[in-house]
Scaffold this motif. Structure first.
Motif, PDB file in Angstrom:
ATOM      1  N   VAL A 222      41.274  43.788  35.227  1.00  0.00           N
ATOM      2  CA  VAL A 222      41.745  42.398  35.348  1.00  0.00           C
ATOM      3  C   VAL A 222      42.942  42.337  36.293  1.00  0.00           C
ATOM      4  O   VAL A 222      43.029  41.447  37.162  1.00  0.00           O
ATOM      5  N   ALA A 223      43.865  43.285  36.139  1.00  0.00           N
ATOM      6  CA  ALA A 223      45.047  43.297  37.008  1.00  0.00           C
ATOM      7  C   ALA A 223      44.672  43.601  38.460  1.00  0.00           C
ATOM      8  O   ALA A 223      45.233  43.015  39.395  1.00  0.00           O
ATOM      9  N   ILE A 224      43.719  44.518  38.663  1.00  0.00           N
ATOM     10  CA  ILE A 224      43.296  44.851  40.025  1.00  0.00           C
ATOM     11  C   ILE A 224      42.630  43.650  40.691  1.00  0.00           C
ATOM     12  O   ILE A 224      42.883  43.340  41.869  1.00  0.00           O
ATOM     13  N   LEU A 225      41.775  42.942  39.933  1.00  0.00           N
ATOM     14  CA  LEU A 225      41.113  41.762  40.495  1.00  0.00           C
ATOM     15  C   LEU A 225      42.095  40.633  40.755  1.00  0.00           C
ATOM     16  O   LEU A 225      41.920  39.853  41.692  1.00  0.00           O
ATOM     17  N   ALA A 226      43.135  40.545  39.917  1.00  0.00           N
ATOM     18  CA  ALA A 226      44.140  39.503  40.118  1.00  0.00           C
ATOM     19  C   ALA A 226      44.877  39.702  41.445  1.00  0.00           C
ATOM     20  O   ALA A 226      45.242  38.735  42.123  1.00  0.00           O
ATOM     21  N   LYS A 227      45.102  40.971  41.844  1.00  0.00           N
ATOM     22  CA  LYS A 227      45.747  41.236  43.128  1.00  0.00           C
ATOM     23  C   LYS A 227      44.866  40.803  44.298  1.00  0.00           C
ATOM     24  O   LYS A 227      45.359  40.502  45.384  1.00  0.00           O
ATOM     25  N   LYS A 228      43.548  40.795  44.072  1.00  0.00           N
ATOM     26  CA  LYS A 228      42.616  40.357  45.119  1.00  0.00           C
ATOM     27  C   LYS A 228      42.373  38.855  45.095  1.00  0.00           C
ATOM     28  O   LYS A 228      41.586  38.339  45.893  1.00  0.00           O
TER      29      LYS A 228
ATOM     30  N   VAL B 143      30.310  38.183  43.955  1.00  0.00           N
ATOM     31  CA  VAL B 143      31.465  38.733  44.664  1.00  0.00           C
ATOM     32  C   VAL B 143      32.379  39.464  43.682  1.00  0.00           C
ATOM     33  O   VAL B 143      32.901  40.548  43.981  1.00  0.00           O
ATOM     34  N   ILE B 144      32.556  38.892  42.482  1.00  0.00           N
ATOM     35  CA  ILE B 144      33.384  39.534  41.459  1.00  0.00           C
ATOM     36  C   ILE B 144      32.753  40.859  41.036  1.00  0.00           C
ATOM     37  O   ILE B 144      33.443  41.868  40.871  1.00  0.00           O
TER      38      ILE B 144
ATOM     39  N   VAL C  76      35.333  40.354  32.545  1.00  0.00           N
ATOM     40  CA  VAL C  76      35.174  41.658  33.201  1.00  0.00           C
ATOM     41  C   VAL C  76      34.200  42.522  32.404  1.00  0.00           C
ATOM     42  O   VAL C  76      33.325  43.199  32.973  1.00  0.00           O
ATOM     43  N   ALA C  77      34.343  42.518  31.078  1.00  0.00           N
ATOM     44  CA  ALA C  77      33.433  43.305  30.239  1.00  0.00           C
ATOM     45  C   ALA C  77      31.993  42.811  30.372  1.00  0.00           C
ATOM     46  O   ALA C  77      31.048  43.613  30.402  1.00  0.00           O
ATOM     47  N   LYS C  78      31.822  41.500  30.467  1.00  0.00           N
ATOM     48  CA  LYS C  78      30.484  40.929  30.627  1.00  0.00           C
ATOM     49  C   LYS C  78      29.842  41.370  31.941  1.00  0.00           C
ATOM     50  O   LYS C  78      28.688  41.816  31.972  1.00  0.00           O
ATOM     51  N   TYR C  79      30.594  41.283  33.041  1.00  0.00           N
ATOM     52  CA  TYR C  79      30.058  41.688  34.342  1.00  0.00           C
ATOM     53  C   TYR C  79      29.818  43.201  34.393  1.00  0.00           C
ATOM     54  O   TYR C  79      28.872  43.659  35.040  1.00  0.00           O
ATOM     55  N   ARG C  80      30.677  43.961  33.720  1.00  0.00           N
ATOM     56  CA  ARG C  80      30.488  45.412  33.693  1.00  0.00           C
ATOM     57  C   ARG C  80      29.189  45.771  32.970  1.00  0.00           C
ATOM     58  O   ARG C  80      28.471  46.695  33.384  1.00  0.00           O
ATOM     59  N   GLU C  81      28.863  45.055  31.914  1.00  0.00           N
ATOM     60  CA  GLU C  81      27.602  45.301  31.207  1.00  0.00           C
ATOM     61  C   GLU C  81      26.409  44.873  32.051  1.00  0.00           C
ATOM     62  O   GLU C  81      25.357  45.522  32.024  1.00  0.00           O
TER      63      GLU C  81
END
Length: 473
Positions: A439-445, A415-416, A454-459
């Protein structure tokens, strides 16, 4: 002096039949069909029931009257003149199609290249298995220890990851450049090392990826310029060089028409209202049985006792057929138990088909629910697909780690990852989001995660850093 000591100890040994059963668990539908056909050829005691449709079709083909059995009826049947005249003056309604160009698989090309530089049959066998383990984009996304484990179970011989290490190094020297890389960073490095190493920009780009790849991910450009003694213009040139490289060695569409890859599922899920019915795509245990005639032959051979070797051979074949039928039944029963446990745990996801409803789930959760070992769950769910009302799903993709959100609920990392993809897709391509902004955008969600996560999931999603995305925009 020689001494004898009596020592008592406990050891756990796995029987050969248990290894064979684990190998059956690992097979998917197509591989199981080949395994059954091979067993039917080798063991005369084993037979299978033919489908009624196939039996009726064969019977109809035998009883059907063959037309034109006499050559005189059609041997001199020339084309009428009016048809020839029609084709001379009017265009042909039937469209002519040129033959399609045969599609070439990069794996077959790699195997041919490897055979040109290696004459060792055993090494070539390992190289073929390693090449077949590559993903469709040419990357090796499976760890070498996992490749060695799967090879050991498939060929009943034990190998370590080091046995494949040297083969991988030879494989990475083949074309296309970057093939067999274990990450995007390694793929870029292989392409840079294949260039002219005397070029200053190539040397600096190699140092950038080797020593400062983490700084590049974190956008620490000041630190990179200080360590590499670069000016801002020089860094921009190096980044442009890196951005010109291929992220994946087999990213382009190959020439020729690529045949459609038809996936045969192992499970079927049918939704009837709120009820989800789980079944096997092809249940083979009901069609396999032991020949009654051969069972009588075994009984007669045991009574006569004239040829002990022949009697023992027949007995071994009979026991092997019994074990195989029992193993197929055990495999299908274990598969259904595990799949039903997965559906029960992911009921909302399978009913709606929304990835946001996917719950965190690991192999141990299913092993505890079904009462089987974790390795059994791993082999049952490996390389197997389930056909659902909303499409085909690889079972391996359902197993994800969990993250606790602000409400204290466990959220799947899938989901993330979907939320990260959505945010990057909607970003301004000229001014993309950094990992800290994500990180800030996901925190709002409601997803409170660290920047390194975030860097790990982006890779994992194979999305480059913001600096790269701004250059490619």
């Amino acid at each position: 002096m020689l001494q004898q000591n009596l020592v008592q100890k406990q050891e756990t040994k796995i029987l050969p039949q248990q290894i064979q059963l684990l190998n059956l668990f690992h097979l998917n539908t197509i591989e199981l069909e080949h395994r059954i056909e091979q067993e039917l050829e080798d063991n005369p005691f084993l037979e299978k029931k033919e489908d009624e449709e196939e039996a009726n079709a064969d019977k109809f083909a035998k009883e059907q009257v063959q037309d034109y059995q006499d050559w005189d009826e059609y041997g001199f049947d020339d084309i009428p003149d009016y048809k020839m005249e029609y084709s001379n003056y009017l265009p042909d309604d039937e469209k002519t199609f040129s033959p399609m160009k045969a599609a070439t698989d990069f794996r077959e090309d790699l195997k041919k290249q490897y055979r040109l530089c290696c004459n060792d049959a055993d090494e070539t066998l390992l190289a073929d298995y390693l090449i077949d383990s590559l993903s469709d984009n040419g990357l090796l996304e499976i760890p070498l220890d996992k490749v060695a484990e799967e090879y050991s179970f498939a060929f009943k011989t034990w190998l370590e990851a080091e046995d494949f290490e040297q083969i991988l190094m030879k494989l990475q020297l083949l074309d296309p450049i970057g093939i067999g890389a274990r990450s995007i960073c390694e793929c870029l490095l292989l392409q840079l090392k294949a260039m002219n190493g005397k070029r200053p920009d190539v040397q600096k780009a190699i140092c950038l990826l080797q020593d400062h790849y983490q700084d590049l991910r974190n956008r620490n450009m000041d630190k990179i310029m200080e360590c590499l003694q670069l000016e801002e213009d020089e860094l921009k040139i190096i980044l442009e060089l890196v951005s010109s490289l291929k992220m994946k060695p087999v990213a382009e569409v190959q020439e020729g028409s690529t045949p459609n890859a038809h996936i045969i599922p192992d499970f079927l899920i049918v939704q009837e209202g709120d009820y989800l019915e789980v079944s096997l795509y092809n249940q083979r245990s009901s069609s396999l049985f032991i020949s009654r005639e051969w069972k009588e032959i075994v009984a007669d051979s045991q009574k006569g006792k004239k040829d002990a070797a022949a009697a023992q051979y027949l007995k071994n074949k009979y026991q092997s057929a019994q074990w195989f039928v029992s193993a197929i039944r055990q495999r299908e029963g274990t598969m259904l138990r595990i799949m039903k446990a997965i559906v029960n745990m992911q009921y909302e996801y399978f009913r709606e088909g929304d990835i946001k409803l996917l719950k965190p789930m690991i192999l141990k959760n299913i092993a505890d629910k079904t009462g089987v070992d974790i390795s059994t769950v791993s082999r049952i769910t490996c390389n197997k697909y389930v056909d659902t009302p909303f499409g085909m799903i690889l079972l391996k993709d359902l197993f994800t780690e969990g993250i606790i959100n602000e409400k204290g609920e466990a959220i799947s990392n899938k989901v993330i990852q979907v939320a990260i993809e959505d945010a990057i897709e909607k970003e301004d391509k000229k001014n993309p989001y950094t990992d800290q902004q994500l990180v800030a955008i996901l925190a709002k969600k409601g997803f409170s995660i660290a920047r390194r996560t975030v860097a790990k999931y982006r890779e994992i999603l194979q999305i480059p850093v913001a600096q790269m995305r701004s250059i490619w925009a």
